[in-house]
Design a protein around this motif. Structure first.
Motif, PDB file in Angstrom:
ATOM      1  N   ALA A  25      11.233  -1.608   6.039  1.00 47.02           N
ATOM      2  CA  ALA A  25      11.970  -0.361   5.777  1.00 47.02           C
ATOM      3  C   ALA A  25      11.070   0.859   5.895  1.00 47.02           C
ATOM      4  O   ALA A  25      11.518   1.941   6.315  1.00 47.02           O
ATOM      5  CB  ALA A  25      12.602  -0.421   4.394  1.00 47.02           C
ATOM      6  N   ASN A  26       9.794   0.703   5.526  1.00 45.58           N
ATOM      7  CA  ASN A  26       8.851   1.825   5.580  1.00 45.58           C
ATOM      8  C   ASN A  26       7.978   1.798   6.833  1.00 45.58           C
ATOM      9  O   ASN A  26       7.035   2.588   6.945  1.00 45.58           O
ATOM     10  CB  ASN A  26       7.966   1.810   4.328  1.00 45.58           C
ATOM     11  CG  ASN A  26       8.725   2.139   3.060  1.00 45.58           C
ATOM     12  OD1 ASN A  26       8.957   3.301   2.750  1.00 45.58           O
ATOM     13  ND2 ASN A  26       9.132   1.118   2.321  1.00 45.58           N
ATOM     14  N   ASP A  57      -1.914   7.909  -0.344  1.00 48.57           N
ATOM     15  CA  ASP A  57      -2.625   6.952   0.497  1.00 48.57           C
ATOM     16  C   ASP A  57      -2.768   5.611  -0.218  1.00 48.57           C
ATOM     17  O   ASP A  57      -3.063   5.561  -1.418  1.00 48.57           O
ATOM     18  CB  ASP A  57      -4.023   7.485   0.843  1.00 48.57           C
ATOM     19  CG  ASP A  57      -3.961   8.656   1.809  1.00 48.57           C
ATOM     20  OD1 ASP A  57      -2.925   8.796   2.479  1.00 48.57           O
ATOM     21  OD2 ASP A  57      -4.941   9.418   1.875  1.00 48.57           O
ATOM     22  N   SER A  58      -2.584   4.544   0.547  1.00 47.43           N
ATOM     23  CA  SER A  58      -2.790   3.167   0.073  1.00 47.43           C
ATOM     24  C   SER A  58      -1.816   2.744  -1.019  1.00 47.43           C
ATOM     25  O   SER A  58      -2.030   1.725  -1.676  1.00 47.43           O
ATOM     26  CB  SER A  58      -4.233   2.961  -0.430  1.00 47.43           C
ATOM     27  OG  SER A  58      -5.157   3.303   0.577  1.00 47.43           O
ATOM     28  N   LEU A  59      -0.756   3.523  -1.246  1.00 44.85           N
ATOM     29  CA  LEU A  59       0.201   3.149  -2.286  1.00 44.85           C
ATOM     30  C   LEU A  59       0.854   1.811  -1.985  1.00 44.85           C
ATOM     31  O   LEU A  59       1.110   1.007  -2.893  1.00 44.85           O
ATOM     32  CB  LEU A  59       1.275   4.233  -2.407  1.00 44.85           C
ATOM     33  CG  LEU A  59       2.343   3.990  -3.486  1.00 44.85           C
ATOM     34  CD1 LEU A  59       1.724   4.095  -4.872  1.00 44.85           C
ATOM     35  CD2 LEU A  59       3.493   4.986  -3.339  1.00 44.85           C
ATOM     36  N   GLU A  60       1.108   1.526  -0.702  1.00 41.87           N
ATOM     37  CA  GLU A  60       1.781   0.283  -0.324  1.00 41.87           C
ATOM     38  C   GLU A  60       0.933  -0.950  -0.688  1.00 41.87           C
ATOM     39  O   GLU A  60       1.475  -2.022  -0.949  1.00 41.87           O
ATOM     40  CB  GLU A  60       2.104   0.276   1.171  1.00 41.87           C
ATOM     41  CG  GLU A  60       0.907   0.242   2.103  1.00 41.87           C
ATOM     42  CD  GLU A  60       0.306   1.616   2.364  1.00 41.87           C
ATOM     43  OE1 GLU A  60      -0.649   1.695   3.155  1.00 41.87           O
ATOM     44  OE2 GLU A  60       0.805   2.598   1.790  1.00 41.87           O
ATOM     45  N   ILE A 114      -0.024  11.465 -12.980  1.00 42.93           N
ATOM     46  CA  ILE A 114       0.290  10.741 -14.214  1.00 42.93           C
ATOM     47  C   ILE A 114       0.983   9.415 -13.891  1.00 42.93           C
ATOM     48  O   ILE A 114       0.665   8.362 -14.459  1.00 42.93           O
ATOM     49  CB  ILE A 114       1.180  11.599 -15.134  1.00 42.93           C
ATOM     50  CG1 ILE A 114       0.418  12.829 -15.628  1.00 42.93           C
ATOM     51  CG2 ILE A 114       1.699  10.763 -16.304  1.00 42.93           C
ATOM     52  CD1 ILE A 114      -0.696  12.548 -16.591  1.00 42.93           C
ATOM     53  N   MET A 115       1.938   9.451 -12.983  1.00 49.34           N
ATOM     54  CA  MET A 115       2.704   8.249 -12.639  1.00 49.34           C
ATOM     55  C   MET A 115       1.822   7.186 -11.986  1.00 49.34           C
ATOM     56  O   MET A 115       2.001   5.991 -12.224  1.00 49.34           O
ATOM     57  CB  MET A 115       3.868   8.615 -11.717  1.00 49.34           C
ATOM     58  CG  MET A 115       4.959   9.431 -12.401  1.00 49.34           C
ATOM     59  SD  MET A 115       6.231  10.018 -11.250  1.00 49.34           S
ATOM     60  CE  MET A 115       7.031   8.482 -10.821  1.00 49.34           C
ATOM     61  N   LEU A 116       0.855   7.625 -11.181  1.00 55.61           N
ATOM     62  CA  LEU A 116      -0.041   6.661 -10.537  1.00 55.61           C
ATOM     63  C   LEU A 116      -0.908   5.952 -11.571  1.00 55.61           C
ATOM     64  O   LEU A 116      -1.092   4.731 -11.513  1.00 55.61           O
ATOM     65  CB  LEU A 116      -0.914   7.372  -9.505  1.00 55.61           C
ATOM     66  CG  LEU A 116      -1.760   6.474  -8.595  1.00 55.61           C
ATOM     67  CD1 LEU A 116      -0.876   5.526  -7.801  1.00 55.61           C
ATOM     68  CD2 LEU A 116      -2.625   7.303  -7.661  1.00 55.61           C
ATOM     69  N   LEU A 117      -1.434   6.718 -12.547  1.00 54.55           N
ATOM     70  CA  LEU A 117      -2.218   6.101 -13.615  1.00 54.55           C
ATOM     71  C   LEU A 117      -1.346   5.175 -14.460  1.00 54.55           C
ATOM     72  O   LEU A 117      -1.768   4.070 -14.835  1.00 54.55           O
ATOM     73  CB  LEU A 117      -2.858   7.177 -14.489  1.00 54.55           C
ATOM     74  CG  LEU A 117      -3.652   6.682 -15.710  1.00 54.55           C
ATOM     75  CD1 LEU A 117      -4.754   5.714 -15.287  1.00 54.55           C
ATOM     76  CD2 LEU A 117      -4.227   7.852 -16.496  1.00 54.55           C
ATOM     77  N   LYS A 172       7.823   8.614  -2.150  1.00 55.04           N
ATOM     78  CA  LYS A 172       8.100   9.904  -1.515  1.00 55.04           C
ATOM     79  C   LYS A 172       6.905  10.857  -1.598  1.00 55.04           C
ATOM     80  O   LYS A 172       6.868  11.878  -0.929  1.00 55.04           O
ATOM     81  CB  LYS A 172       9.317  10.557  -2.161  1.00 55.04           C
ATOM     82  CG  LYS A 172      10.609   9.765  -1.990  1.00 55.04           C
ATOM     83  CD  LYS A 172      11.764  10.458  -2.690  1.00 55.04           C
ATOM     84  CE  LYS A 172      13.046   9.645  -2.564  1.00 55.04           C
ATOM     85  NZ  LYS A 172      14.173  10.287  -3.283  1.00 55.04           N
ATOM     86  N   SER A 173       5.911  10.500  -2.443  1.00 55.52           N
ATOM     87  CA  SER A 173       4.760  11.389  -2.647  1.00 55.52           C
ATOM     88  C   SER A 173       3.708  11.257  -1.551  1.00 55.52           C
ATOM     89  O   SER A 173       2.738  12.021  -1.535  1.00 55.52           O
ATOM     90  CB  SER A 173       4.108  11.096  -4.010  1.00 55.52           C
ATOM     91  OG  SER A 173       5.049  11.225  -5.046  1.00 55.52           O
ATOM     92  N   LYS A 174       3.859  10.300  -0.666  1.00 57.22           N
ATOM     93  CA  LYS A 174       2.928  10.088   0.443  1.00 57.22           C
ATOM     94  C   LYS A 174       1.488   9.878  -0.049  1.00 57.22           C
ATOM     95  O   LYS A 174       0.539  10.472   0.460  1.00 57.22           O
ATOM     96  CB  LYS A 174       2.962  11.279   1.418  1.00 57.22           C
ATOM     97  CG  LYS A 174       4.333  11.598   1.983  1.00 57.22           C
ATOM     98  CD  LYS A 174       4.879  10.459   2.817  1.00 57.22           C
ATOM     99  CE  LYS A 174       6.243  10.797   3.399  1.00 57.22           C
ATOM    100  NZ  LYS A 174       6.842   9.673   4.146  1.00 57.22           N
TER     101      LYS A 174
END
Length: 627
Positions: free
Chosen positions: A174-175, A149-152, A119-122, A145-147
């Motif tokens: 930092a990441n 993919d490609s979130l960065e 839900i948060m990604l959408l 924190k959800s790991k």
């Protein structure tokens, strides 16, 4: 009687066959999904629903297959018809609304949902498309924190578009994320460098992004056309960097190449056209308008961006509309300009651009006072967005001969109203308006502000010098002398001491002589006898020729003008008359050809030179994850 013919009998019917077992249908359904054959998957899902109308898995598979097949409207219809089934399709409904660009409805439908990562990604994607970058970044940071993919990739894009490009490198460090980990991330990081005016570094990173992208997509066995589509944003961004680095001709050629290839990536195509138009400026307004016409919705009455351009950011779409309006003003197509401006207020309600364009149209119509009025109203209604609006109002008022309005507009901008340049401008405007007391008050306010300012680069000395000069110009010697005395005591300024002596000498000679003794003697003046110098008659006056009283008249109107005599021999005709006419004709044709050739060459040279001097005025595109 002949015997009756025997009955041939009815044709035998095939035996009844039971429908395939649901297990077999689901097995077939799974095969179609694995092969990405979503149209067949929909048909098999319908077969399952024919046997078991309320089967939750079949309904879910059908909805997902319809979405994957880009049949968004059919997916919404299926969700609507399945309301009696105890299946929560809220997420899929919100996604379909998002795909239809019904962003507010999509966001509203997610309000009561559990805040899981899906839900948060959408939600973050919807916020991104709405241009609410601050909220979008907040969601992405919670998702780290959800790991995922490609979130960065999306996080960096949101930071850049949210005006937080300076934070990108810190978050990546930092990441422990490298910009070269994917071509999308390299591209977005390059965009952050552009926002920080590090264009040379950005160009190198874009070249790296292009190389990584070519290698990655070739490994995925993508066709050349598909690779070109994926890498189109990088090509456009490279051209934009060349534009920013002053390599205008190189950028123009790159944009032209992209436009001529007409890439399937509609967003990159739109950005290339917009940047080309911005770089070309007003050299060929008609051609620029024709190029922007390629971005409009075909069936629309006026200028409306095509439906395929929803992926453009809010700022990018606004920039295209703004450039369109400015070109229409240059083309004197006022009705079309007014039509677009009227629509922009609702389209970009949170932006100052519509009101600025509205004022530009009014100025073009010689309605400067009305433009000043609407800008003033906007500044009062939205004080947090008033800076650029008040600057525009000041410029319009100054050009229209309304210096008091211009000065008042500048005085309402808190973060610049005490800067030396602003103070000098307000003071000059108030002087022009005859408001000497108002100008003096502005100077006094600036002196008070800088006296209390705790900054290293304090401008108190500059402001006090300017204030003292102003006071002297307007016969306020005592106030000027007081300012000079303060400068001498606080800064020990020689210029202030000299100003103090000359100012006090007007009202108190004895006091001036006392201050004069503090001035250091000028070197080389010890051998000069002042008394003897004062007794000399000074420089001798040399009589020169008196100025010609007719020097301002054109030569033909002066009394001394004598017209040149015509040579009558030149008019004599030799040979047959037809020959002369022929020679004249040939000479005229030759001259015309020569003139035409020179004109084209000159135009091309001028066009090239202007292109090299143009400044970029468009924003870059941002690439997001291919998910």
């Amino acid at each position: 009687m002949p015997p009756k013919p025997k009955d041939k009998g009815k044709p035998s019917t095939s035996p009844w066959q039971p429908p395939p077992a649901i297990e077999d249908l689901f097995s077939t359904l799974n095969k179609h999904i694995q092969r990405s054959d979503y149209e067949q998957a929909v048909k098999v899902a319908d077969q399952v629903l024919g046997v078991a109308p309320a089967d939750e898995d079949a309904l879910r598979c059908k909805v997902v297959a319809l979405i994957k097949a880009d049949r968004i409207e059919d997916a919404l219809s299926t969700i609507q018809s399945a309301q009696t089934v105890a299946v929560d399709f809220t997420f899929f409904k919100a996604y379909c609304l998002y795909r239809q660009n019904k962003l507010d409805e999509a966001l509203e439908s997610l309000k009561d949902q559990e805040r899981n990562s899906e839900i948060m990604l959408l939600e973050s994607q919807i916020l991104f498309r709405l241009g609410k970058m601050g909220a979008c970044v907040d969601v992405y940071q919670k998702l780290q924190k959800s790991k995922i993919d490609s979130l960065e990739i999306n996080l960096v894009a949101a930071l850049v578009l949210g005006g937080r490009a300076s934070e990108v490198q810190g978050i990546m460090d930092a990441n422990r994320i490298k910009a070269s980990s994917s071509f999308e991330l390299a591209y977005n990081t390059a965009c952050s460098l552009i926002e920080r005016n590090k264009c040379t570094e950005a160009e190198q990173l874009l070249l790296t992004a292009r190389r990584i992208g070519q290698e990655t997509l070739m490994d995925e066995n993508l066709a050349e056309d598909d690779i070109e589509i994926e890498l189109a944003p990088i090509a456009v961004q490279l051209a934009y960097v060349q534009q920013l680095l002053g390599r205008a001709q190189e950028a123009m050629e790159a944009y032209t190449d992209i436009i001529n290839r007409n890439p399937a990536d509609e967003s990159s195509f739109a950005v290339a056209i917009n940047n080309f138009v911005a770089l070309k400026g007003t050299r060929d307004v008609s051609d620029n308008l024709r190029k922007l016409d390629r971005l409009k919705e075909k069936d629309a009455q006026g200028f409306q961006l095509a439906r395929g351009l929803e992926k453009l950011s809010t700022k990018q779409r606004e920039t295209i509309y703004a450039n369109r309006v400015l070109l229409l003003l240059h083309a004197n197509k006022m009705d079309q300009a007014r039509e677009i401006v009227a629509a922009l207020t609702d389209m970009f309600a949170d932006s100052v651009v519509p009101v600025l364009l509205q004022s530009a149209v009014l100025v073009r119509e010689n309605k400067a006072s009305r433009a000043e009025e609407i800008l003033g109203q906007f500044a009062e209604k939205f004080p947090d967005k008033s800076k650029v609006v008040l600057l525009a109002r000041a410029q319009i008022a100054a050009a229209a001969g309304h210096p008091q309005i211009a000065a008042d507009s500048l005085a309402k901008i808190p973060d610049i109203q005490h800067m030396p340049a602003t103070v000098a401008t307000i003071m000059a405007l108030k002087e022009r308006a005859g408001d000497i007391d108002g100008a003096s008050a502005i100077l006094d306010s600036a002196i008070k502000w800088w006296s209390n300012a705790m900054t290293e680069d304090n401008k108190l000395n500059v402001i006090m010098q300017e204030a003292a000069s102003f006071k002297i110009r307007h016969g306020r010697e005592e106030d000027a002398a007081h300012l000079y005395e303060q400068l001498v005591k606080s800064h020990g300024s020689i210029e202030a001491l000299a100003g103090l002596v000359s100012t006090v000498a007007r009202v108190n000679v004895d006091k001036a002589e006392a201050y004069e003794k503090q001035l250091k003697p000028l070197p080389g003046l010890k051998g000069i006898d002042i008394d003897s110098l004062e007794k000399t008659s000074g420089a001798k006056h040399v009589e020169g020729p008196p100025p010609d009283p007719e020097r301002w008249l054109p030569k033909r109107e002066r009394s001394s003008y004598r017209p040149k005599r015509k040579d009558k021999r030149a008019a004599q005709v030799r040979g047959s008359q037809g020959a002369v006419v022929k020679e004249k004709h040939e000479a005229g044709a030759s001259a015309a050809n020569s003139s035409s050739s020179n004109s084209k060459s000159s135009q091309a040279t001028t066009s090239k030179a202007a292109a090299e001097q143009s400044k970029p005025s468009s924003k870059s595109s941002r690439k997001k994850s291919r998910n």
